[in-house]
Design a protein around this motif. Structure first.
Motif, mmCIF file in Angstrom:
data_model
loop_
_atom_site.group_PDB
_atom_site.id
_atom_site.type_symbol
_atom_site.label_atom_id
_atom_site.label_comp_id
_atom_site.label_asym_id
_atom_site.label_seq_id
_atom_site.Cartn_x
_atom_site.Cartn_y
_atom_site.Cartn_z
ATOM 1 N N GLU A 136 5.889 -3.088 -7.782
ATOM 2 C CA GLU A 136 5.565 -4.138 -6.815
ATOM 3 C C GLU A 136 6.018 -5.483 -7.363
ATOM 4 O O GLU A 136 5.541 -5.935 -8.397
ATOM 5 C CB GLU A 136 4.058 -4.140 -6.529
ATOM 6 N N ASP A 144 -1.734 -5.858 2.221
ATOM 7 C CA ASP A 144 -1.830 -4.391 2.218
ATOM 8 C C ASP A 144 -0.758 -3.770 3.114
ATOM 9 O O ASP A 144 -0.928 -2.667 3.616
ATOM 10 C CB ASP A 144 -3.229 -3.965 2.678
ATOM 11 N N LYS A 150 2.284 4.027 -2.600
ATOM 12 C CA LYS A 150 1.977 4.434 -3.968
ATOM 13 C C LYS A 150 3.222 4.417 -4.852
ATOM 14 O O LYS A 150 4.336 4.672 -4.389
ATOM 15 C CB LYS A 150 1.415 5.855 -3.962
ATOM 16 N N TYR A 151 3.010 4.149 -6.142
ATOM 17 C CA TYR A 151 4.123 4.225 -7.101
ATOM 18 C C TYR A 151 4.757 5.619 -7.055
ATOM 19 O O TYR A 151 5.984 5.766 -7.133
ATOM 20 C CB TYR A 151 3.631 3.931 -8.511
ATOM 21 N N GLU A 152 3.929 6.660 -6.905
ATOM 22 C CA GLU A 152 4.476 8.022 -6.872
ATOM 23 C C GLU A 152 5.457 8.190 -5.712
ATOM 24 O O GLU A 152 6.519 8.777 -5.858
ATOM 25 C CB GLU A 152 3.334 9.049 -6.748
ATOM 26 N N GLU A 153 5.076 7.653 -4.556
ATOM 27 C CA GLU A 153 5.984 7.736 -3.402
ATOM 28 C C GLU A 153 7.280 6.981 -3.698
ATOM 29 O O GLU A 153 8.380 7.429 -3.376
ATOM 30 C CB GLU A 153 5.330 7.115 -2.157
ATOM 31 N N SER A 155 0.808 -1.222 0.000
ATOM 32 C CA SER A 155 0.000 0.000 0.000
ATOM 33 C C SER A 155 0.843 1.275 0.000
ATOM 34 O O SER A 155 0.421 2.290 0.525
ATOM 35 C CB SER A 155 -1.013 -0.013 1.143
#
Ligand code: ADP
Ligand code: MG
Length: 571
Positions: A291, A297, A262-265, A260
């Motif tokens: 991932e 999660d 994010k790709y952005e993070e 859980s």
């Protein structure tokens, strides 16, 4: 939370059904997991991977041309059974041998080793390379567990299969890839299994566990949650300190999200990782961000470095080679075509034929079936307590594992007995069912134990008191051979050995079986309670070391329960 499920018990099976339906151009379901739905133009070595479910895309999402040939899929966070692994490997085999590769967890090792032995018995050349990338899990690299670095080893091995290497060659590069792969992970919060009321573990608000494992195994440190740049620094510094011998200055970084984040993070963190690797004088090759090995999660991330050579060489070629799987693709793989071949008929075929036992052995088989009936009922009643004991230092699944095993054994034993089987066959059928349905370390151990009992008792004659004591001794040896545990390691062996010893002594002294068995079961019960003072040294609880002191070993407690209950019906 995991929000979407039907019956939580069916989650892993239903997930596999959906995955196979959605991914038919790469894979299809077989008993125990998935195999490719494509054929290579010529035969190659097959790569079989696997482990518990709940880590997608590990492991089934990595099946396809250029990568794995099959993935054995266990229950949620539980090792696949020996039967599942064997079934997948038999279906994936293309005649040039099988390489098995998976993360180094006790239950997986037991079950993959047993499946490997079966394949070898059937004449299939089979080797194993376990992945040990997590630097935080042990000081000794051989004892470390596998996390996102699985991908490096699988990718290199899969590309070597694709390139036509023989089994020696595939094994060699897989070993090299593992020696050159190091990972370090962090977690901000735990994960919740489908249907569970609370997370498997938690991390305090605003804090970050460093080195926490993908099933919630404890970390090596806890800090405040850093900035993205701070996290990049911690991960890069930790891994540069673990540079493997022989590594060159070219590295593949893999920044992995655990479920859980994010790709952005991840990209914000990766920017700093990339810069720091450059500042350390390293050349970054073909990085990956995304991932690759998740934990439901779980909020967390890990960084993996695959260390290449100074100049582009073999590892780099294999890492960058084309592959095409549901979750990981690069380039175009040539030389594959779809196949309509039906999945091979493996483990889930017709029920095994039953040879009729002698009258005496059949009567004994009926008593064994009655004992399994009672054992299953006791395990149903005690599942919660056993689960709580396992939660203290393990992963909390011992109760449901024993419950699943006991129920499956009850059914198999009743069926075999109804078909006229002797004691040996009843026990061996129960062993198979137990191992297949229970999963985990204890599933494999109980399968070995019951199988040895059955083999020793056989289907002829009427087993007398001495034969029963000798069979229990044989079971004791089988458990030692399968798991390598000795008295004092804080496992079920701590209850099994006194049980076998006292039974032997009492029988030797001329006592009747009911009395001897009851004495032996009492000794097992006392020994199980006594394990509370020990520190776990084996299995999943090993990493939690001291935490287990004060709590008895769940496997020893359940062993004592089983023998006490069985005795009331056997004798
Ligand atoms: P897992 O550890 O895979 O989650 P379980 O929770 O079902 O499996 O079983 C844990 C129990 O297995 C332990 O309490 C211990 O008694 C037993 N066990 C672990 N490792 C071994 C071993 N090497 N030999 C015998 N028993 C073992
Ligand atoms: Mg457990």
């Amino acid at each position: 939370m995991t929000r979407l499920f039907n019956d939580p018990d069916d989650f892993a099976a239903e997930m596999t059904t959906g995955l196979a339906a959605a991914s038919a151009r790469w894979l299809r379901a077989v008993p125990g997991g998935v195999v490719r739905s494509t054929e290579a133009d010529g035969p190659t070595v097959s790569l079989v991977v696997g482990g518990g479910s709940g880590h997608y895309p590990a492991f089934a999402g990595l099946v396809g041309p250029g990568l794995a040939h099959g993935a054995a899929m266990g229950n949620l966070f539980a090792s696949p059974s020996t039967q599942q692994i064997h079934s997948v490997a038999a279906a994936a085999d293309r005649g040039r041998g099988v390489l098995m590769s998976y993360g180094n967890y006790a239950g997986d090792v037991l079950n993959f080793d047993a499946a490997q032995a079966r394949l070898r018995d059937a004449g299939v050349d089979c080797r194993t390379v376990v992945v040990t990338d997590d630097v935080s899990s042990a000081a000794d690299p051989a004892l470390r567990r596998g996390i996102a670095g699985d991908l490096c080893v699988f990718k290199v091995a899969g590309a070597a299969c694709e390139a036509g290497h023989d089994l020696d060659g595939v094994e060699r590069v897989a070993r090299l890839a593992n020696e050159r792969t190091r990972s370090l992970g962090v977690a901000f919060d735990g994960c919740t299994l489908p249907g569970a009321g609370s997370p498997l573990f938690t991390v305090p608000d605003g804090r970050m566990a460093v080195g926490l494992g993908i099933h919630g195994e404890p970390g090596i440190d806890e800090t405040d949650v850093p900035t993205a740049a701070g996290l990049a620094e911690l991960l890069v510094r930790g891994l540069l300190a673990e540079r493997p011998a022989g590594a060159g200055d070219r590295v593949v970084p893999i920044l992995n999200g655990l479920g859980s984040v994010k790709y952005e993070e991840l990209y914000v963190v990766y920017g700093a990782v990339h810069r720091l690797l450059g500042e350390a004088g390293l050349t970054v090759v073909d990085p990956e961000v995304g991932e690759f090995c998740t934990s439901f999660d779980m909020a967390g991330a890990s960084l993996t470095l695959l260390w290449l050579d100074d100049a582009p060489g073999e590892l780099e070629r294999l890492w960058t080679a084309p592959c095409d799987t549901p979750a990981f693709r690069r380039g175009a793989v040539a030389g594959h075509h779809g196949t309509t071949a039906a999945p091979q008929d493996t483990a889930a075929g017709a029920p095994a034929a039953v040879l009729e036992g002698s009258p005496g052995s059949r009567a004994c088989g009926a008593r064994v079936a009655a004992a399994f009936d009672a054992v299953a009922a006791v395990l149903d009643a005690e599942a919660d307590r056993l689960g709580r004991l396992d939660r203290v230092a393990g992963d909390g699944d011992h109760g449901i594992g024993m419950q699943r095993g006991g129920r499956a054994a009850r059914e198999a034993a009743a069926d075999a007995a109804a078909r006229g089987a002797g004691a040996g066959t009843v026990l061996r059928h129960a062993a198979d069912a137990w191992g297949d349905r229970a999963g985990g370390t204890s599933g494999a151990i109980w399968a070995a134990l019951l199988d040895a009992l059955g083999t020793a008792l056989g289907d002829t004659g009427t087993p007398d008191t001495a034969a029963v004591a000798a069979a229990v001794r044989a079971a004791e040896r089988a458990v030692a051979a399968a798991g390598g545990a000795a008295v004092g390691d804080k496992t079920m062996v701590d209850a099994l050995v006194p049980f076998a010893t006292v039974l032997d002594e009492r029988v030797g002294a001329g006592e009747d079986l009911p009395v001897a068995w009851a004495d032996a079961a009492d000794a097992a019960g006392r020994a199980a309670e006594d394990t509370a003072r020990l520190t776990a040294r084996l299995g999943r609880a090993r990493a939690h070391g001291e935490r287990s002191v004060g709590t008895p070993d769940p496997g020893a407690v359940s062993f004592a329960l089983v023998v006490r209950t069985a005795g009331e019906h056997l004798c």
